[in-house]
Design an enzyme around this catalytic site. Structure first.
Site, PDB file in Angstrom:
ATOM      1  N   ASN A 151      -1.980  -0.974  -6.981  1.00 14.83           N
ATOM      2  CA  ASN A 151      -3.225  -0.653  -6.710  1.00 14.83           C
ATOM      3  C   ASN A 151      -2.591   1.580  -6.919  1.00 14.83           C
ATOM      4  OD1 ASN A 151      -5.532   0.087  -4.892  1.00 14.83           O
ATOM      5  ND2 ASN A 151      -4.345  -0.628  -3.165  1.00 14.83           N
ATOM      6  N   LYS A 197      -5.298   2.899  -5.171  1.00 17.34           N
ATOM      7  CA  LYS A 197      -5.570   4.051  -4.343  1.00 17.34           C
ATOM      8  C   LYS A 197      -6.269   4.993  -4.507  1.00 17.34           C
ATOM      9  CE  LYS A 197      -2.384   1.292  -1.288  1.00 17.34           C
ATOM     10  NZ  LYS A 197      -1.987   1.363   0.241  1.00 17.34           N
ATOM     11  N   HIS A 233      -8.877  -5.325   0.797  1.00 19.81           N
ATOM     12  CA  HIS A 233      -7.822  -4.484   1.578  1.00 19.81           C
ATOM     13  C   HIS A 233      -7.718  -4.189   3.278  1.00 19.81           C
ATOM     14  CE1 HIS A 233      -4.566  -1.274   1.484  1.00 19.81           C
ATOM     15  NE2 HIS A 233      -3.778  -2.280   0.340  1.00 19.81           N
ATOM     16  N   GLU A 253      -7.233  -1.329   4.348  1.00 17.20           N
ATOM     17  CA  GLU A 253      -7.421  -0.147   4.638  1.00 17.20           C
ATOM     18  C   GLU A 253      -9.177  -0.161   4.492  1.00 17.20           C
ATOM     19  OE1 GLU A 253      -5.198   1.705   0.803  1.00 17.20           O
ATOM     20  OE2 GLU A 253      -3.493   1.198   2.614  1.00 17.20           O
ATOM     21  N   GLU A 277      -0.793  -8.627   2.786  1.00 27.62           N
ATOM     22  CA  GLU A 277      -0.060  -7.815   2.917  1.00 27.62           C
ATOM     23  C   GLU A 277      -0.207  -7.680   4.180  1.00 27.62           C
ATOM     24  OE1 GLU A 277      -1.114  -5.334  -1.193  1.00 27.62           O
ATOM     25  OE2 GLU A 277      -2.813  -5.075   0.339  1.00 27.62           O
ATOM     26  N   GLY A 315       2.881   1.390   2.860  1.00 29.45           N
ATOM     27  CA  GLY A 315       2.724   2.333   2.840  1.00 29.45           C
ATOM     28  C   GLY A 315       4.416   2.972   3.573  1.00 29.45           C
ATOM     29  N   SER A 322       5.435  -2.324   0.450  1.00 31.52           N
ATOM     30  CA  SER A 322       6.482  -1.209   0.170  1.00 31.52           C
ATOM     31  C   SER A 322       7.390  -2.069  -1.198  1.00 31.52           C
ATOM     32  CB  SER A 322       7.400  -1.107   1.185  1.00 31.52           C
ATOM     33  OG  SER A 322       6.612   0.081   2.309  1.00 31.52           O
TER      34      SER A 322
HETATM   35  P1  PGA Z   1       2.743   0.429  -0.825  1.00 31.12           P
HETATM   36  O1  PGA Z   1       1.014  -0.504  -1.611  1.00 31.12           O
HETATM   37  O2  PGA Z   1       3.261  -0.696  -2.343  1.00 31.12           O
HETATM   38  O3  PGA Z   1       2.407   1.179  -0.976  1.00 31.12           O
HETATM   39  O4  PGA Z   1       2.935  -0.448   0.092  1.00 31.12           O
HETATM   40  C1  PGA Z   1       0.813  -1.759  -1.185  1.00 31.12           C
HETATM   41  C2  PGA Z   1      -0.807  -2.271  -0.863  1.00 31.12           C
HETATM   42  O5  PGA Z   1      -1.327  -1.501  -0.090  1.00 31.12           O
HETATM   43  O6  PGA Z   1      -1.424  -3.258  -1.923  1.00 31.12           O
END
Ligand code: PGA
Length: 277
Positions: free
Chosen positions: A30, A32, A117, A119, A189, A195, A234
């Protein structure tokens, strides 16, 4: 909107969902809101170039930002890399300024789409009902929804994490038939791990994935056996081994580490090695 019957859909990923087939392993990146045209095409090219040496038992997916999707599909064509969007609108077309529909994605060869997601839930107020409508629209176009769920930090701390994920699953996916559900990919997640550099322990991941699997099981053993459940948050080469070795973890949805071709390829390699047994 008129939905097509499930049977009319083209198989989406390399391995169609079939009862009794061994569980698929997927590593999806992803990206983003990262990369410009040069950065995105450079990353696709690097991944395509290295794709021949990636394990063949892992389905590899990348999700660049909207402006780079068509170019990514063209560059990835003929390779094992599949291209996904990060979001879509739930309607077919119309006066929705700034939005992108599943039929538009389909028309450029996009095969999957991340939906729900955290976000999108947090910054754009997406509800389970809206996410469910997006899943329906994607299924109608034969695009694989990668449905995200996961609890926030305070929800885990108060012990409500199983309940939160149960409600997200029921709220967004409760309306679908078994045949439709079998076309969905789920990504667990935990929001506190995205992140942040914090990651769920392999035990925390496994127990939530087993919980998700048991929810799928209420729709029948064939649904539980067909739906891959990815871990995200992460996930990096140095912690992927523990996570991917869990029996109910069928790969990963990768953010930060997917922006680097070598790290992403390493993650695919780890998944391939652990899941080949
Ligand atoms: P990250 O993001 O690996 O940077 O924690 C994962 C995601 O949001 O899909």
């Amino acid at each position: 909107m008129k939905y097509r019957r499930v049977d009319d859909r083209v198989p989406i990923f390399a391995t169609p969902h079939t009862t009794g087939a061994s569980m698929r392993t997927i590593v999806a990146g992803n990206w983003k809101m990262n990369k410009d045209l040069a950065g995105a095409t450079g990353l696709v090219d690097a991944l395509v170039e290295g794709a021949v040496s990636l394990p063949t038992n892992v389905e590899v997916v990348i999700a660049p930002a909207f402006p780079f999707l068509a170019e990514s599909v063209i560059r990835a064509r003929g390779s094992r890399i599949m291209v996904a969007a990060q979001n879509c609108h739930e309607k077919e077309s119309g006066a929705y300024t700034g939005e992108v529909s599943p039929s538009m994605l389909k028309s450029i060869g996009v095969q999957a789409c991340i939906v729900g997601h955290s976000e999108r839930r947090q910054f754009f107020g997406e509800s389970d009902a809206l996410i469910g409508a997006k899943v329906a629209a994607l299924l109608a176009h034969g695009i694989t929804p990668i449905f995200c769920c996961g609890e926030r930090k305070e929800e885990r701390e108060s012990g409500g994490h199983f309940q939160v994920v149960t409600e997200q699953m029921k709220g967004a996916l409760g309306r679908f038939s078994n045949a439709e559900l079998s076309c969905v990919v789920i990504a667990y997640e935990p929001v506190w791990a995205i992140g942040t550099g914090l990651t769920a322990t392999k035990e925390q991941a496994q127990e939530m994935h087993a919980h998700i699997r048991s929810l799928l099981h209420t729709h029948g053993a064939e649904v539980a056996a067909a739906v891959p459940v990815l871990y995200g948050g992460s996930c990096k080469p140095d912690n992927a081994e523990g996570l991917f070795s869990q029996p109910d973890v069928n790969g990963g949805l990768i953010g930060g580490a997917a922006l680097d071709a070598a790290q992403f390829a390493e993650l695919v390699g780890i998944a391939g090695r652990l899941k080949s047994a």
